[in-house]
Design a protein around this motif. Sequence first.
Motif: not given
Length: 427
Positions: A342-370
């Motif tokens: 359903t998605i054409d382009s993905w924009f992902i972000a770090d949440q520097p003030n939230n230690n529960r958030a997944m790092l953008a680099s990890e999210m990017a690696a997962e998107l690349a797997q797809h």
Amino acid sequence: MRFDKLQDWLQWQESCHPNEIELGLERVGNVAKAMAVSLSDCQVITVAGTNGKGSCVATLNALLLSAGYRVGCYTSPHFLRYNERVMLNGFPVDDQTLMKSFQRIDDARAETALTYFEFGTLAALDIFERSALDVVVLEVGLGGRLDAVNIIDTDVAVVTSIDVDHQDWLGSDREQIGREKAGIFRVGKPAISAGLNPPASLRLAAQECGAEFYQAGQHFQYDDTRWSGTNLSQQTVEYSDLPEPRLPRESVAAAIQAIQLLPLPVAGTDYAILNDIQLPGRFQQIDIKGKQVILDVAHNPAAASYLSRRLQSQVCRGQTFALMSVMNDKDLDGIVTALNATIDSWFIADQPNNNRAMLASEMAAELAQHNIESIDISKNIQQACQRVLSLMEKADRLVVFGSFFTVAEVLTLHDAQNGHHQEQHQE
């Protein structure tokens, strides 16, 4: 009073207990007993589940108010203001009401350590106890059996759809998670299962504890413009010519069934409002800088699949952009699988003030797997939002999802643009 500002109370509560989450009813139950909080003078509906809880609560609240009842609602998390968690007759309580309740809890707890969530739950129950209400609707924060709201015996229990989430606390599969959610069932009381494909453990748990089980698709259903179900006298009830609800039909159907099972006259309920009931962050459509933005708190595969279906059913002449940021304990592979087509382009972000958030680099690696190639990384959600808006054409749309935090950040941006006040958010 310990503090004279709500924000100071909330910051202090975050440091009151060594753990952010500590499931168990003994500590919070003892404090409630010391405060003489029982809600025995009103009807209580408790709502648990993985997805669709908030929609069910919002529907119950609106329909019961339309029938002329005095209603209290407790939900979590909030988006922009903590006060959203405690609603009296459709309005958030004021700071003073919350702070007075926090002080009563502080006085009653003595040496008992309470978590941030337990403080909030006790405050809601205490405020409801003092407000001469007809019905109180309680949303379970996590699980059911050991969640703080379960110190109150419910009159009607609702479990919405169940998916694998919060495995560290609730178990690794739907059967285990269903059993935890079913902890809100009570002997001789209605127990409603809203999901059309529930784990067998729900029905089993109802049988074991002697609750009266009502299953969606079997005891009640909502097709097209018609809802049919069962009332307290076990008679069939039907409503036809209903409007298309804005919130998920599954949650709305269960809410209507719950209302039929209250020992209260409900003939005055206005079902025409189903088309008007909305909830922040549930396929919420807003406009930012002239661009179409859809906000959705989808943060597990089942919610992402539902979001994908909603997006596909809506005509979009341009491209669909995603702004995503998830917590590090989420099934990102399942979320991306559900939405990829359903998605054409993905924009992902770090949440520097939230230690529960997944790092953008990890999210990017997962998107690349797809095999996703159009990935844009930002250092925070605000920057990601500005970047994607600057690239969008009028016919495009932006979908913001992944967590309450992610949606709250964009809502805050939107409100700041429109001159509204916001405050710190905790999920």
